[in-house]
Design a protein around this motif. Structure first.
Motif, mmCIF file in Angstrom:
data_model
loop_
_atom_site.group_PDB
_atom_site.id
_atom_site.type_symbol
_atom_site.label_atom_id
_atom_site.label_comp_id
_atom_site.label_asym_id
_atom_site.label_seq_id
_atom_site.Cartn_x
_atom_site.Cartn_y
_atom_site.Cartn_z
ATOM 1 N N LEU A 15 0.838 -1.196 0.000
ATOM 2 C CA LEU A 15 0.000 0.000 0.000
ATOM 3 C C LEU A 15 0.869 1.240 0.000
ATOM 4 O O LEU A 15 2.020 1.214 0.409
ATOM 5 C CB LEU A 15 -0.867 0.008 1.256
ATOM 6 N N ARG A 16 0.273 2.360 -0.401
ATOM 7 C CA ARG A 16 1.082 3.567 -0.364
ATOM 8 C C ARG A 16 1.174 4.118 1.055
ATOM 9 O O ARG A 16 0.508 3.645 1.959
ATOM 10 C CB ARG A 16 0.533 4.614 -1.304
ATOM 11 N N SER A 17 2.014 5.125 1.211
ATOM 12 C CA SER A 17 2.480 5.488 2.554
ATOM 13 C C SER A 17 1.349 5.764 3.549
ATOM 14 O O SER A 17 1.377 5.244 4.654
ATOM 15 C CB SER A 17 3.391 6.696 2.452
ATOM 16 N N TYR B 209 -1.703 4.752 3.624
ATOM 17 C CA TYR B 209 -2.448 3.548 3.953
ATOM 18 C C TYR B 209 -1.623 2.650 4.847
ATOM 19 O O TYR B 209 -2.136 2.057 5.792
ATOM 20 C CB TYR B 209 -2.840 2.792 2.683
ATOM 21 N N SER C 156 -3.342 12.744 4.890
ATOM 22 C CA SER C 156 -4.209 12.192 5.935
ATOM 23 C C SER C 156 -3.962 12.967 7.212
ATOM 24 O O SER C 156 -2.858 12.973 7.724
ATOM 25 C CB SER C 156 -3.884 10.716 6.173
ATOM 26 N N VAL D 35 3.748 12.682 2.872
ATOM 27 C CA VAL D 35 4.112 12.003 4.107
ATOM 28 C C VAL D 35 4.697 12.997 5.116
ATOM 29 O O VAL D 35 4.503 12.866 6.327
ATOM 30 C CB VAL D 35 5.064 10.827 3.813
ATOM 31 N N ILE E 63 -11.420 5.481 4.351
ATOM 32 C CA ILE E 63 -10.702 4.675 3.376
ATOM 33 C C ILE E 63 -11.612 3.614 2.779
ATOM 34 O O ILE E 63 -11.587 3.371 1.576
ATOM 35 C CB ILE E 63 -9.466 4.028 4.031
ATOM 36 N N LEU F 28 -11.035 7.269 -0.099
ATOM 37 C CA LEU F 28 -10.524 8.565 0.378
ATOM 38 C C LEU F 28 -10.754 9.652 -0.663
ATOM 39 O O LEU F 28 -10.509 9.446 -1.850
ATOM 40 C CB LEU F 28 -9.026 8.465 0.661
ATOM 41 N N LEU G 85 -8.736 -2.687 1.491
ATOM 42 C CA LEU G 85 -7.497 -2.199 0.874
ATOM 43 C C LEU G 85 -6.881 -3.261 -0.031
ATOM 44 O O LEU G 85 -6.322 -2.960 -1.087
ATOM 45 C CB LEU G 85 -6.493 -1.802 1.949
ATOM 46 N N VAL H 76 -3.088 8.203 -5.000
ATOM 47 C CA VAL H 76 -1.962 8.998 -5.511
ATOM 48 C C VAL H 76 -0.740 8.099 -5.617
ATOM 49 O O VAL H 76 -0.444 7.393 -4.658
ATOM 50 C CB VAL H 76 -1.658 10.181 -4.562
#
Lengths: 450, 336
Positions: A203-205, A207, B42, B111, B257, B261, B323, B336
């Motif tokens: 998963l990406r960061s 998530y 997030s 991030v 999620i 999202l 997920l 993304v």
């Protein structure tokens, strides 16, 4: 060259913070070596955790905020290795619990196999679902009976399977077993990290972050509820210690003689001696891990890791297996955190699942890494020492600020009462402020990556 | 009759609480999803934003009560809510100006913004503790029940009773109003449209002359309103405690999620999916099955799939499953 001067200065500065705490009672310092050593012990553990997180974030850019879960697993290992086996627990229901767990594992594995082998379609979904439901009820039937039997054994004192310590009544004589538990804690955490990594690393960061956050909560929930494992919220107390007990030292004439020759009274000498023992043990672990991490960082493997971090696509184009490397470093970093978790439970001599709070065990470690300098092992360790000092000292600092700002007011003035009340809550605010200031004005940390 | 009793029991313990909890989660998840859609990170400080808004509302409620102002049968907190929203607006706009804007201008990686939001989370948590402390606070007043168990039994003559708390009714009604307003705003107004355009394609939106700072500002104001409303409704329904709000972050993220999202519709659906699964899986079905099954088949155990302490585990199990099998969520969200 200026950079090395700066590093030397930083190290000396942080060291002086701990020395001042022990040597002077000026300003916010308590002047007690006991408190200084206690702080140093936790700081050493925190520094090891920060090292593990730095491995994941600084080397590989993996955003793991489930650190608390790995810490707790390490603590669980300390209990499962060092506590005495509860007499009769395995016969009463232990094996049945294991059988239940095995049944659960078989169900999950066969469900995964079904998903792999059967052709896609409604049939596959239905069959997998049916298998899972049946398996779940079979698991609960076998498992619950075993759990009830184990938890019925003297629930006030044990009521759990116990650990591997064969000492029985004299289990505290086998204190060295707790040291054995440290690497086992690492293995536990590594095992959990493998499962998590297999499912969530793709998963990406964001998530990954949320998935790890959730899994940590689940680990804590399991430890709180499964009383047969480690007594849940009833806590496990009195873990054996790898260092001598204060009371034994105080009864040892040789020790008293030594203490008096240093001009110390036996009681404070014994507490200092035990704390020093932990400091030495922890420092050895820290030095070994830093050395290994440093070797890893400067090896071709470390260069590859940083290459992957900086540009995944390019690294993949060069033939590097990004997913496998990520899994590898995720497991390694988590194992280090697990080792630190086991060490912390050893230090506390007890396992209290309710004390695992994400703000304290996940986000604080992150503050350590970011403040110290992500990507630099020494930076992470330095951050561990500095931030832990701040975490402890913020309370006296808050009281001092409250005193200074309100000294002009009468004792019963609302502002004074308000400030004195607020001093206790100063901690989280300061941590956030430090994190934001470092991120803004020195985003690479105090000791930047070279 | 037994069948009706079973339905009433189910409604009382699963459907009604699930609806209220789902509405609260949905409002929270809408805030998370809006920030993700517009600011593209997030926001870990969301739980504490909710806590701040609720704390402000409680303080104003106490002030109103001290002045002797109440809202009749409804909780006074609803009167204080707009002021709480204004206070929260000021806080988040201030945070944006002081903290987030710098990283936005730098075009920092998402991030980094997440880590920054962790710092903001710490600070907001600290502010909440400064202002209102860590105690458990109940601030519900007015009528307690819309229908109480006894009235329901008298009305219907059934053995099982159904209780609907005022707070549960208010939660659902307020949530519907808020969501309706939000969707009207997003779909019909110029600002709302520019927000959606910005969320869909930032570069294109900038080219068409949309002012990004204005979009961001409006987003934060909406988020403040949503967070405060969600927090106050949750606090009215249960109670206010700073730490519980931090823990709410987990199911809220799961909702956002699971729904996808960045997709407001998905956030609402996700909220209800998570709420109902949590309530259903941790509910002991003994009573319901006792009514439905013939007497000799009546279950002896509680028929509870998982103990209530595992409710976080449920939301995360769902999150992980979604997920893995449908990474963009039930409704198509952004990735993304």
């Amino acid at each position: 060259m200026t950079l090395t001067y700066r590093n030397v200065f930083l190290v000396l500065f942080v060291a002086s913070l701990y020395i001042l705490e022990g040597a002077t009672d000026f300003w916010i310092f308590s002047g007690s070596w006991d408190s200084s050593l206690k702080m140093l012990n936790f700081a050493l553990v925190g520094a090891i955790m920060a090292l593990g997180v730095n491995l994941q974030w600084g080397f590989a850019g993996l955003f793991n905020i489930g650190i608390m879960g790995f810490v707790a697993l390490g603590g669980l290992a300390a209990v499962l290795i060092a506590m005495p086996t509860t007499p009769g627990a395995w016969q009463a229901g232990g094996w049945q619990i294991m059988a239940g767990l095995a049944l659960g594992a078989v169900t999950i594995v066969s469900a995964v196999m079904l998903l792999r082998w059967l052709p896609k379609g409604r049939m596959r979904t239905l069959m997998t679902f049916a298998l899972l439901v049946l398996g779940f009820f079979a698991f609960r039937a076998v498992f619950d009976a075993g759990v009830a039997n184990v938890e019925a054994i003297n629930p006030a004192a044990t009521g759990y399977l116990g650990g591997l310590n064969w000492g029985g009544e004299n289990y505290k004589d086998y204190g060295w077993l707790t040291i054995v538990a440290w690497p086992v804690g690492g293995v536990f955490a590594a095992g959990a990290a493998w499962v998590i990594g297999k499912t969530a690393l793709g998963l990406r960061s964001d998530y990954l972050a949320i998935a790890t956050l959730g899994i940590a909560e689940i680990i804590i929930a399991v430890m709180k509820n499964e009383d047969w494992l480690a007594r849940g919220v009833k806590n496990v107390n009195g873990l054996p210690r790898p260092v001598p007990y204060e009371i034994d030292l105080q009864n040892d004439p040789g020790f008293i003689e030594k203490a008096t020759s240093f001009g110390l009274d036996p009681i404070s000498a014994s507490t200092l001696y035990t704390k020093m023992g932990y400091v030495v043990l922890f420092a050895i672990v820290l030095v070994i891990l830093v050395w290994l991490a440093q070797r890893a960082l400067n090896s071709p493997w470390g260069r590859m890791m940083r290459a992957i971090r900086d540009n995944e696509t390019a690294a993949e184009a060069m033939g590097k297996d990004v997913t496998a490397r990520h899994l590898q470093i995720f497991i390694l970093g988590s194992a280090i955190v697990g080792i630190a978790g086991a060490m912390m439970t050893t230090l506390d001599s007890q396992l209290t699942p309710t004390s695992y709070q994400p703000l304290r065990f996940t986000f604080l470690i992150w503050v350590m890494v970011i403040v110290g300098g992500s990507g630099n092992n020494f930076g992470a360790v330095l951050g561990g020492f500095l931030v832990w000092w701040l975490w402890v000292m913020v309370e006296p600092l808050g009281q001092w600020i409250a005193e200074v700002t309100t000294s002009g007011f009468p004792v019963d003035h609302w502002f004074r009462i308000r400030m004195e009340d607020a001093a206790a809550h100063f901690r989280l605010f300061t941590m956030g402020l430090v994190l934001l200031l470092v991120l803004r004005f020195s985003p690479r940390g105090l000791m930047p990556e070279r | 009759m037994d069948f009706l009793n079973a339905i009433v029991a189910l409604a009382n313990y699963v459907i009604v609480p699930g609806m209220a909890y789902g509405a609260q989660l949905a409002l929270g998840a809408l805030g998370v999803t809006l920030i993700y859609g517009i600011l593209r990170f997030s926001n870990f400080a969301h739980g504490d934003t909710m806590a701040f808004g609720t704390a402000m509302t409680i303080i104003i409620t106490n002030g109103l009560l001290a002045l002797g102002i109440t809202f009749g049968p409804l909780p006074t907190a609803l009167l204080a809510l707009p002021f709480g929203i204004i206070a929260t607006c000021l806080l988040v706009l201030g945070t944006d100006k002081l903290v987030y804007r710098f990283y936005r201008q730098q075009k920092a990686a998402p991030v980094i913004l997440v880590i920054v939001s962790m710092g903001v989370m710490f600070i907001m948590n600290g502010i909440v503790r400064f202002t209102i402390g860590v105690r458990d606070i109940r601030f519900t007043d007015g009528e307690r029940f819309i229908i109480s168990v006894r009235t329901f039994k008298e009305m219907t003559g059934l053995k099982e009773g159904l209780a609907i708390k005022t707070t549960q009714g208010i939660t659902v009604v307020v949530a519907i109003i808020v969501v309706a307003c939000l969707f009207w705003f997003l779909n019909k107004t110029r600002t709302g449209k520019s927000m959606r355009a910005f969320s869909d394609n930032e570069d294109l939106a900038l080219l068409s002359g949309i002012n990004p700072e204005k979009v961001v500002m409006v987003t934060w104001m909406l988020v403040a309103a949503l967070a405060t409303t969600a927090g106050v409704l949750y606090g009215l329904d249960k109670s206010f405690k700073a730490f519980t709000y931090f823990q709410l972050l987990l199911p809220i993220f799961a909702s956002a999620i699971v729904g996808g999202l960045g997709n407001p519709l998905g956030a609402i659906a996700g909220g209800f999916v998570i709420a109902f699964s949590e309530v259903t899986i941790t509910y002991a079905f003994k009573k319901v099955l006792g009514y439905l099954l013939p007497e000799n088949l009546e279950p002896s155990s509680l028929v509870q799939l998982l103990s209530t302490d595992y409710k976080f585990a449920v939301s995360f199990a769902i999150l992980i499953i979604v997920l893995l099998f449908k990474p963009t969520g039930l409704f198509k969200g952004q990735s993304v």
